[in-house]
Design a protein around this motif. Structure first.
Motif, PDB file in Angstrom:
ATOM      1  N   THR A   2       0.848  -1.188   0.000  1.00 40.07           N
ATOM      2  CA  THR A   2       0.000   0.000   0.000  1.00 40.07           C
ATOM      3  C   THR A   2       0.885   1.240   0.000  1.00 40.07           C
ATOM      4  O   THR A   2       1.855   1.306   0.739  1.00 40.07           O
ATOM      5  N   THR A   3       0.536   2.201  -0.840  1.00 37.06           N
ATOM      6  CA  THR A   3       1.294   3.443  -0.936  1.00 37.06           C
ATOM      7  C   THR A   3       0.417   4.613  -0.525  1.00 37.06           C
ATOM      8  O   THR A   3      -0.741   4.689  -0.923  1.00 37.06           O
ATOM      9  N   LEU A   4       0.975   5.534   0.262  1.00 40.39           N
ATOM     10  CA  LEU A   4       0.318   6.797   0.573  1.00 40.39           C
ATOM     11  C   LEU A   4       1.113   7.879  -0.127  1.00 40.39           C
ATOM     12  O   LEU A   4       2.340   7.935   0.013  1.00 40.39           O
ATOM     13  N   ILE A   5       0.439   8.716  -0.916  1.00 41.65           N
ATOM     14  CA  ILE A   5       1.091   9.827  -1.605  1.00 41.65           C
ATOM     15  C   ILE A   5       0.547  11.135  -1.049  1.00 41.65           C
ATOM     16  O   ILE A   5      -0.659  11.382  -1.093  1.00 41.65           O
ATOM     17  N   ALA A   6       1.439  11.961  -0.509  1.00 43.91           N
ATOM     18  CA  ALA A   6       1.055  13.279  -0.009  1.00 43.91           C
ATOM     19  C   ALA A   6       0.871  14.200  -1.216  1.00 43.91           C
ATOM     20  O   ALA A   6       1.725  14.273  -2.087  1.00 43.91           O
ATOM     21  N   TYR A   7      -0.256  14.922  -1.248  1.00 41.21           N
ATOM     22  CA  TYR A   7      -0.555  15.774  -2.403  1.00 41.21           C
ATOM     23  C   TYR A   7      -1.133  17.100  -1.927  1.00 41.21           C
ATOM     24  O   TYR A   7      -2.103  17.130  -1.174  1.00 41.21           O
ATOM     25  N   ASP A   8      -0.511  18.203  -2.369  1.00 38.99           N
ATOM     26  CA  ASP A   8      -1.023  19.531  -2.012  1.00 38.99           C
ATOM     27  C   ASP A   8      -1.333  20.385  -3.242  1.00 38.99           C
ATOM     28  O   ASP A   8      -1.621  21.566  -3.127  1.00 38.99           O
ATOM     29  N   GLY A   9      -1.268  19.786  -4.428  1.00 37.58           N
ATOM     30  CA  GLY A   9      -1.568  20.519  -5.657  1.00 37.58           C
ATOM     31  C   GLY A   9      -0.357  21.175  -6.294  1.00 37.58           C
ATOM     32  O   GLY A   9      -0.441  21.681  -7.405  1.00 37.58           O
ATOM     33  N   SER A  10       0.770  21.179  -5.603  1.00 33.32           N
ATOM     34  CA  SER A  10       1.968  21.834  -6.144  1.00 33.32           C
ATOM     35  C   SER A  10       2.608  20.975  -7.232  1.00 33.32           C
ATOM     36  O   SER A  10       2.322  19.786  -7.363  1.00 33.32           O
ATOM     37  N   LEU A 112       5.501   5.835   2.167  1.00 34.85           N
ATOM     38  CA  LEU A 112       4.910   7.165   2.132  1.00 34.85           C
ATOM     39  C   LEU A 112       5.706   7.969   1.104  1.00 34.85           C
ATOM     40  O   LEU A 112       6.928   8.025   1.192  1.00 34.85           O
ATOM     41  N   VAL A 113       5.028   8.557   0.121  1.00 37.36           N
ATOM     42  CA  VAL A 113       5.688   9.294  -0.965  1.00 37.36           C
ATOM     43  C   VAL A 113       5.336  10.771  -0.843  1.00 37.36           C
ATOM     44  O   VAL A 113       4.169  11.122  -0.668  1.00 37.36           O
ATOM     45  N   THR A 114       6.348  11.618  -0.961  1.00 37.19           N
ATOM     46  CA  THR A 114       6.124  13.054  -0.909  1.00 37.19           C
ATOM     47  C   THR A 114       7.087  13.767  -1.843  1.00 37.19           C
ATOM     48  O   THR A 114       8.165  13.256  -2.138  1.00 37.19           O
ATOM     49  N   GLY A 115       6.693  14.920  -2.296  1.00 33.08           N
ATOM     50  CA  GLY A 115       7.589  15.762  -3.076  1.00 33.08           C
ATOM     51  C   GLY A 115       8.428  16.594  -2.135  1.00 33.08           C
ATOM     52  O   GLY A 115       8.184  16.660  -0.934  1.00 33.08           O
ATOM     53  N   HIS A 137      10.611  10.913  11.523  1.00 35.71           N
ATOM     54  CA  HIS A 137       9.604  10.430  12.463  1.00 35.71           C
ATOM     55  C   HIS A 137       8.760   9.258  11.984  1.00 35.71           C
ATOM     56  O   HIS A 137       8.114   8.605  12.801  1.00 35.71           O
ATOM     57  N   ALA A 138       8.724   9.002  10.702  1.00 35.39           N
ATOM     58  CA  ALA A 138       7.873   7.919  10.193  1.00 35.39           C
ATOM     59  C   ALA A 138       8.496   6.563  10.522  1.00 35.39           C
ATOM     60  O   ALA A 138       9.708   6.394  10.447  1.00 35.39           O
ATOM     61  N   ALA A 139       7.642   5.616  10.857  1.00 38.17           N
ATOM     62  CA  ALA A 139       8.094   4.256  11.175  1.00 38.17           C
ATOM     63  C   ALA A 139       7.944   3.351   9.954  1.00 38.17           C
ATOM     64  O   ALA A 139       7.678   2.168  10.076  1.00 38.17           O
ATOM     65  N   ARG A 140       8.092   3.933   8.783  1.00 34.51           N
ATOM     66  CA  ARG A 140       7.963   3.196   7.520  1.00 34.51           C
ATOM     67  C   ARG A 140       8.840   3.886   6.480  1.00 34.51           C
ATOM     68  O   ARG A 140       9.242   5.031   6.674  1.00 34.51           O
ATOM     69  N   PRO A 141       9.137   3.229   5.382  1.00 35.29           N
ATOM     70  CA  PRO A 141       9.954   3.880   4.345  1.00 35.29           C
ATOM     71  C   PRO A 141       9.256   5.132   3.800  1.00 35.29           C
ATOM     72  O   PRO A 141       8.030   5.172   3.671  1.00 35.29           O
ATOM     73  N   VAL A 142      10.076   6.127   3.510  1.00 34.31           N
ATOM     74  CA  VAL A 142       9.591   7.389   2.940  1.00 34.31           C
ATOM     75  C   VAL A 142      10.374   7.637   1.652  1.00 34.31           C
ATOM     76  O   VAL A 142      11.603   7.604   1.651  1.00 34.31           O
ATOM     77  N   LEU A 143       9.654   7.862   0.555  1.00 31.84           N
ATOM     78  CA  LEU A 143      10.271   8.221  -0.719  1.00 31.84           C
ATOM     79  C   LEU A 143      10.075   9.720  -0.917  1.00 31.84           C
ATOM     80  O   LEU A 143       8.945  10.185  -1.041  1.00 31.84           O
ATOM     81  N   VAL A 144      11.175  10.470  -0.901  1.00 33.92           N
ATOM     82  CA  VAL A 144      11.125  11.914  -1.115  1.00 33.92           C
ATOM     83  C   VAL A 144      11.586  12.179  -2.545  1.00 33.92           C
ATOM     84  O   VAL A 144      12.707  11.836  -2.913  1.00 33.92           O
ATOM     85  N   VAL A 145      10.716  12.788  -3.336  1.00 32.40           N
ATOM     86  CA  VAL A 145      11.003  13.041  -4.745  1.00 32.40           C
ATOM     87  C   VAL A 145      11.471  14.489  -4.882  1.00 32.40           C
ATOM     88  O   VAL A 145      10.689  15.419  -4.693  1.00 32.40           O
ATOM     89  N   PRO A 146      12.761  14.692  -5.217  1.00 27.53           N
ATOM     90  CA  PRO A 146      13.283  16.052  -5.349  1.00 27.53           C
ATOM     91  C   PRO A 146      12.846  16.700  -6.655  1.00 27.53           C
ATOM     92  O   PRO A 146      12.441  16.009  -7.596  1.00 27.53           O
ATOM     93  N   PRO A 147      12.938  18.022  -6.739  1.00 31.04           N
ATOM     94  CA  PRO A 147      12.509  18.725  -7.947  1.00 31.04           C
ATOM     95  C   PRO A 147      13.220  18.253  -9.217  1.00 31.04           C
ATOM     96  O   PRO A 147      12.644  18.279 -10.296  1.00 31.04           O
TER      97      PRO A 147
END
Length: 162
Positions: A2-10, A112-115, A137-147
């Motif tokens: 399961t993937t969670l993607i943080a999205y703010d419209g940017s 957890l995926v975030t830009g 702080h997350a207790a799971r892998p985090v994928l940070v996608v750079p610009p």
């Protein structure tokens, strides 16, 4: 998975969806937009003044706007090739990263995926960093996608086609 993607419209969050679709074959995927209740905004910025609407009306408008933005992100995720996509608006209990971690915990997300806006140094320190706090702080892998990721991913895709 399961993937969670943080999205703010940017553009950064749009890029995170694109990269997640290229790298992950997660199903289900949940796109989450965090919104900030009026009381949270007032407590973090005590000089702000309400517009005359009561807090419940303002909060409902903000929640509805976050729902629309999350639905937009879910549609982008579907178009990018992710299947079984849901979305939700999450109320910010004090920090955006805390709300994202709580949503990931509730979903039992595997990643957890975030830009990333790519702020560094003093700007990041002063403005805070959602991605940095997720990593800490997350207790799971985090994928940070750079610009810069879209150019790198695009180059890798073209190299594989030749």
């Amino acid at each position: 998975m399961t993937t969670l993607i943080a999205y703010d419209g940017s553009e950064d969050s749009q890029r995170a969806i694109t990269v997640a679709a290229r790298l992950l074959t997660a199903a289900p995927t949940c796109v989450v937009t965090v919104w900030e209740p009026l009381i949270t905004q007032i407590s973090s910025q005590p000089m702000s003044v309400a517009t005359g609407d009561d807090a419940e009306v303002i909060d409902e408008r903000m929640r509805a706007d976050a729902e629309r933005r999350a639905a937009e992100g879910a549609e982008l995720a579907r178009q990018a090739g992710l299947g079984d996509v849901t979305y939700r608006a999450a109320a910010d209990p004090g920090t955006i990263w805390d709300a994202l971690i709580a949503a990931a915990d509730e979903l039992d997300a595997d990643v957890l995926v975030t830009g990333s806006r790519g702020l560094g140094g003093l700007k990041s320190l002063l403005l805070g960093s959602v991605s940095r706090n997720l990593l800490q702080h997350a207790a799971r892998p985090v994928l940070v996608v750079p610009p810069q990721a879209s150019a790198v991913i695009g180059s890798a895709d073209r190299a594989g086609q030749s």
